[in-house]
Scaffold this motif. Structure first.
Motif, PDB file in Angstrom:
ATOM      1  N   LEU A  85    -133.248 158.686  77.730  1.00  0.00           N
ATOM      2  CA  LEU A  85    -133.168 157.807  78.896  1.00  0.00           C
ATOM      3  C   LEU A  85    -133.068 158.679  80.129  1.00  0.00           C
ATOM      4  N   GLU A  86    -133.986 158.437  81.023  1.00  0.00           N
ATOM      5  CA  GLU A  86    -134.074 159.195  82.266  1.00  0.00           C
ATOM      6  C   GLU A  86    -132.691 159.484  82.857  1.00  0.00           C
ATOM      7  N   GLY A  87    -132.385 160.740  83.030  1.00  0.00           N
ATOM      8  CA  GLY A  87    -131.158 161.109  83.731  1.00  0.00           C
ATOM      9  C   GLY A  87    -129.882 160.955  82.918  1.00  0.00           C
ATOM     10  N   VAL A  88    -129.963 160.362  81.736  1.00  0.00           N
ATOM     11  CA  VAL A  88    -128.740 160.126  80.960  1.00  0.00           C
ATOM     12  C   VAL A  88    -128.808 160.857  79.609  1.00  0.00           C
ATOM     13  N   PHE A  89    -129.841 160.535  78.822  1.00  0.00           N
ATOM     14  CA  PHE A  89    -130.011 161.172  77.520  1.00  0.00           C
ATOM     15  C   PHE A  89    -131.342 161.927  77.498  1.00  0.00           C
ATOM     16  N   PRO A  90    -131.297 163.243  77.264  1.00  0.00           N
ATOM     17  CA  PRO A  90    -132.541 164.030  77.322  1.00  0.00           C
ATOM     18  C   PRO A  90    -133.486 163.671  76.181  1.00  0.00           C
ATOM     19  N   PRO A  91    -134.774 163.931  76.367  1.00  0.00           N
ATOM     20  CA  PRO A  91    -135.753 163.633  75.316  1.00  0.00           C
ATOM     21  C   PRO A  91    -135.678 164.655  74.193  1.00  0.00           C
ATOM     22  N   LEU A  92    -136.027 164.224  72.985  1.00  0.00           N
ATOM     23  CA  LEU A  92    -136.209 165.151  71.870  1.00  0.00           C
ATOM     24  C   LEU A  92    -137.701 165.339  71.600  1.00  0.00           C
ATOM     25  N   VAL A  93    -138.520 164.446  72.153  1.00  0.00           N
ATOM     26  CA  VAL A  93    -139.970 164.572  72.044  1.00  0.00           C
ATOM     27  C   VAL A  93    -140.404 165.788  72.857  1.00  0.00           C
ATOM     28  N   LYS A  94    -141.006 166.758  72.175  1.00  0.00           N
ATOM     29  CA  LYS A  94    -141.502 167.966  72.843  1.00  0.00           C
ATOM     30  C   LYS A  94    -140.477 168.590  73.790  1.00  0.00           C
ATOM     31  N   VAL A 122    -136.405 165.805  62.903  1.00  0.00           N
ATOM     32  CA  VAL A 122    -136.437 165.767  64.372  1.00  0.00           C
ATOM     33  C   VAL A 122    -137.317 166.883  64.940  1.00  0.00           C
ATOM     34  N   THR A 123    -137.258 168.048  64.308  1.00  0.00           N
ATOM     35  CA  THR A 123    -138.011 169.181  64.864  1.00  0.00           C
ATOM     36  C   THR A 123    -139.461 169.231  64.360  1.00  0.00           C
ATOM     37  N   ASN A 124    -139.848 168.228  63.559  1.00  0.00           N
ATOM     38  CA  ASN A 124    -141.238 168.181  63.092  1.00  0.00           C
ATOM     39  C   ASN A 124    -141.864 166.789  63.254  1.00  0.00           C
ATOM     40  N   THR A 125    -141.320 166.030  64.196  1.00  0.00           N
ATOM     41  CA  THR A 125    -141.844 164.699  64.496  1.00  0.00           C
ATOM     42  C   THR A 125    -142.203 164.684  65.981  1.00  0.00           C
ATOM     43  N   TRP A 126    -142.959 163.701  66.417  1.00  0.00           N
ATOM     44  CA  TRP A 126    -143.341 163.550  67.830  1.00  0.00           C
ATOM     45  C   TRP A 126    -144.065 164.799  68.364  1.00  0.00           C
ATOM     46  N   GLY A 127    -144.799 165.493  67.528  1.00  0.00           N
ATOM     47  CA  GLY A 127    -145.505 166.682  67.996  1.00  0.00           C
ATOM     48  C   GLY A 127    -144.631 167.931  68.064  1.00  0.00           C
ATOM     49  N   ASN A 128    -143.343 167.819  67.636  1.00  0.00           N
ATOM     50  CA  ASN A 128    -142.496 169.019  67.571  1.00  0.00           C
ATOM     51  C   ASN A 128    -142.871 169.814  66.328  1.00  0.00           C
ATOM     52  N   SER A 129    -142.595 171.130  66.355  1.00  0.00           N
ATOM     53  CA  SER A 129    -142.757 171.859  65.102  1.00  0.00           C
ATOM     54  C   SER A 129    -141.811 173.038  65.016  1.00  0.00           C
ATOM     55  N   ALA A 130    -141.265 173.231  63.815  1.00  0.00           N
ATOM     56  CA  ALA A 130    -140.333 174.330  63.550  1.00  0.00           C
ATOM     57  C   ALA A 130    -140.207 174.460  62.038  1.00  0.00           C
ATOM     58  N   PRO A 131    -139.799 175.637  61.556  1.00  0.00           N
ATOM     59  CA  PRO A 131    -139.573 175.787  60.116  1.00  0.00           C
ATOM     60  C   PRO A 131    -138.511 174.795  59.636  1.00  0.00           C
ATOM     61  N   ALA A 132    -138.629 174.364  58.379  1.00  0.00           N
ATOM     62  CA  ALA A 132    -137.669 173.398  57.827  1.00  0.00           C
ATOM     63  C   ALA A 132    -136.258 173.990  57.761  1.00  0.00           C
ATOM     64  N   PHE A 133    -135.275 173.131  57.862  1.00  0.00           N
ATOM     65  CA  PHE A 133    -133.880 173.552  57.707  1.00  0.00           C
ATOM     66  C   PHE A 133    -133.470 173.379  56.255  1.00  0.00           C
ATOM     67  N   THR A 134    -132.731 174.340  55.727  1.00  0.00           N
ATOM     68  CA  THR A 134    -132.253 174.214  54.351  1.00  0.00           C
ATOM     69  C   THR A 134    -130.757 173.921  54.348  1.00  0.00           C
ATOM     70  N   THR A 135    -130.301 173.369  53.219  1.00  0.00           N
ATOM     71  CA  THR A 135    -128.873 173.083  53.068  1.00  0.00           C
ATOM     72  C   THR A 135    -128.052 174.368  53.243  1.00  0.00           C
ATOM     73  N   GLU A 136    -128.576 175.477  52.713  1.00  0.00           N
ATOM     74  CA  GLU A 136    -127.869 176.770  52.810  1.00  0.00           C
ATOM     75  C   GLU A 136    -127.712 177.194  54.272  1.00  0.00           C
ATOM     76  N   GLU A 137    -128.781 176.982  55.036  1.00  0.00           N
ATOM     77  CA  GLU A 137    -128.744 177.384  56.449  1.00  0.00           C
ATOM     78  C   GLU A 137    -127.657 176.585  57.194  1.00  0.00           C
ATOM     79  N   ILE A 138    -127.578 175.299  56.903  1.00  0.00           N
ATOM     80  CA  ILE A 138    -126.562 174.460  57.556  1.00  0.00           C
ATOM     81  C   ILE A 138    -125.173 174.910  57.124  1.00  0.00           C
ATOM     82  N   LYS A 139    -125.027 175.151  55.816  1.00  0.00           N
ATOM     83  CA  LYS A 139    -123.728 175.563  55.271  1.00  0.00           C
ATOM     84  C   LYS A 139    -123.244 176.833  55.953  1.00  0.00           C
TER      85      LYS A 139
END
Ligand SMILES: [Cu+2]
Length: 479
Positions: free
Chosen positions: A381-390, A447-464
């Motif tokens: 939302l403009e000025g309140v919540f930033p976009p995650l799209v691109k 989130v990082t691979n939708t709406w034209g975003n792209s990034a390597p996948a996150f693994t459970t180990e990486e989060i841990k």
């Protein structure tokens, strides 16, 4: 006057005591403040003659991020200067209309007893100054506004404010007082359309505002402009509603008003969640701050808050009072009472619920945990919540070797100034702490691979691993 007194004596009586009484009335200049400040309480115990001088200024200001509007103001701000006098005072009021202004203006103070509340007496052309005098007979919190035709348009452009006629016996002392006035705005473009927005008479007549805001701007009480207090302090809000059209359902998320002097009058109600502030009306609300955090001021006609701008913040510093508010203590799978369902139907109804441990996909996890702010579309939302799209901000973090910083956003929250795709945001994202490592990996990958975003996948180990670095175990409380 005594019936028995002779003419000579009477004249003598009047001239000596009459003028003596007049001369006794001390003269003082009113302290006027810009929102959200309130002038200090009046400590004198006798009436005075109070001189108030306000200048009307027509100027361009920010209605929202990237949205300019030509405001008509009392003193340069919306709402105009806060005026504080004492019941019984005589107010000598000067209204100046700046020579660069384009229109005549006047003022109708609801605290005035007399035709038009001063409107006719203060009708002032650009480059002129008017004066009138009134006696503040009734204590209370009153709206003032412009009453020059078209009246609705003058109000819609920001011409309102509050005058507080302090009772002879003042309200108990509090630690902080703030000045907040809601207003609805009518622009040609819809909410969020950039650039200078002209006034829309059509929208105004339809009572269909594009903006509903506190203190003249969707940005006025957020980020660095939030009002601030500390745990243990008592707060009094002088709340007004300039309108011109809407009635406000004023509420502070996470607080209960200990007292509400409803409609700005003398009596109070206790333990109130939401109070009505009519257009052209007011309320005085009071509460004590028992625990820390950010409390959100809203018009609880809630689409106005999330889609039109009526959102303010009260930031409270200090210790969390766990006896009052614990933060998240437990988060476990809840299935409802299966046994009840069994008894009623013979077998549990599994259509409405998920099996424990059922894996949710990224889209569902996003819808449940992020979409209420970043929106289903990911556009924010403009000025309140930033976009995650691109989002360039997210893209950079998602494609780093060490992605702890990105993972920490849902785990720890995020606040402070950031720039996303060239636009500044200064909001607060609270931690999303009820996610398992596996779910968070799925969610961030989505989130990082939708709406034209792209990034390597996150693994459970990486989060841990990131969680250990950040120091936020599964299910740990937010804040
Ligand atoms: Cu006006």
């Amino acid at each position: 006057m005594h019936r028995a007194c002779g003419v000579v004596l009477c004249v003598f009586w009047i001239s000596v005591f009459g003028s003596a009484a007049k001369a006794e009335l001390p003269v003082e200049k009113a302290i006027l403040t810009v929102p959200p400040e309130v002038p200090p309480p009046i400590t004198r115990t006798r009436p005075a003659k109070v001189v108030v001088e306000i200048e009307v200024v027509e100027k361009v200001g920010k209605l929202a991020d990237g949205v300019d509007y030509t405001f008509w103001t009392y003193g340069g701000s919306v709402p105009g200067k806060f005026i504080r006098v004492r019941a019984g005072d005589t107010v000598e009021f000067y209204l100046a209309n700046h020579p660069n202004n384009k229109l005549p203006h006047n003022i109708d103070l609801h605290a005035v007893t007399g035709p038009g509340g001063g409107a006719a007496s203060t009708f002032t052309a650009p480059g002129h100054k008017s004066k009138f005098t009134f006696k503040a007979l009734n204590p209370g919190l009153y709206i003032y506004h412009c009453a020059t035709a078209p009246v609705g348009m003058h109000i819609a452009n920001g011409m309102y404010g509050l005058i507080y006629v302090q009772p002879e016996k003042p309200l108990p002392k509090v630690d902080k007082e703030f000045y907040i006035v809601q207003g609805d705005f009518y622009t040609k473009g819809k909410f969020g359309v950039k650039g200078h927005q002209p006034f829309s008479m059509e929208r105004a007549i339809d009572e269909n505002p594009s903006y509903v805001v506190f203190n003249g701007s969707a940005l006025s009480l957020t980020g660095d402009n939030a009002i601030k207090a500390k745990v243990g302090e008592s707060v009094r809000l002088f709340v007004g509603n300039g309108g011109p059209n809407l009635v406000s359902s004023f509420h502070v998320i996470g607080e209960i008003f200990d007292k509400v002097y409803y409609e700005g009058g003398t009596n109070f109600q206790e333990h109130v969640q939401t109070t009505i502030v009519p257009a052209g009306g007011s309320a005085i609300v009071e509460f004590k701050l028992d625990t820390n955090g950010t409390y959100i001021l809203v018009d609880h006609s809630i689409f106005r808050t999330f889609n039109k701008g009526s959102l303010g913040m009260l930031k409270v510093d200090g210790e969390q009072n766990k006896a009052v508010y614990s933060g998240k203590e437990v988060d476990e799978i809840y299935l409802g009472d299966e046994s009840v369902a069994k008894n009623l139907k013979g077998k549990p109804d599994t259509t409405a619920q998920e099996k424990p441990g059922k894996k949710l996909d990224g889209k569902t996890l996003y819808a449940r945990n992020c979409a209420m702010c970043h929106q289903e579309s990911g556009l924010g939302l403009e000025g309140v919540f930033p976009p995650l799209v691109k989002s360039d901000y997210m893209y950079k973090l998602a494609n780093k070797k060490d992605r702890t910083e990105l993972i920490s956003i849902p785990l720890k929250g995020l606040q402070g100034k950031i720039t996303v795709n060239g636009k500044e945001y200064n909001g607060i994202m609270t931690a999303v702490s009820n996610l398992t490592d596996e779910d968070l990996a799925t969610l961030l990958t989505w989130v990082t691979n939708t709406w034209g975003n792209s990034a390597p996948a996150f693994t459970t180990e990486e989060i841990k691993k990131a969680r250990t670095t950040i120091g936020n175990g599964p299910g740990a409380g937010g804040h």
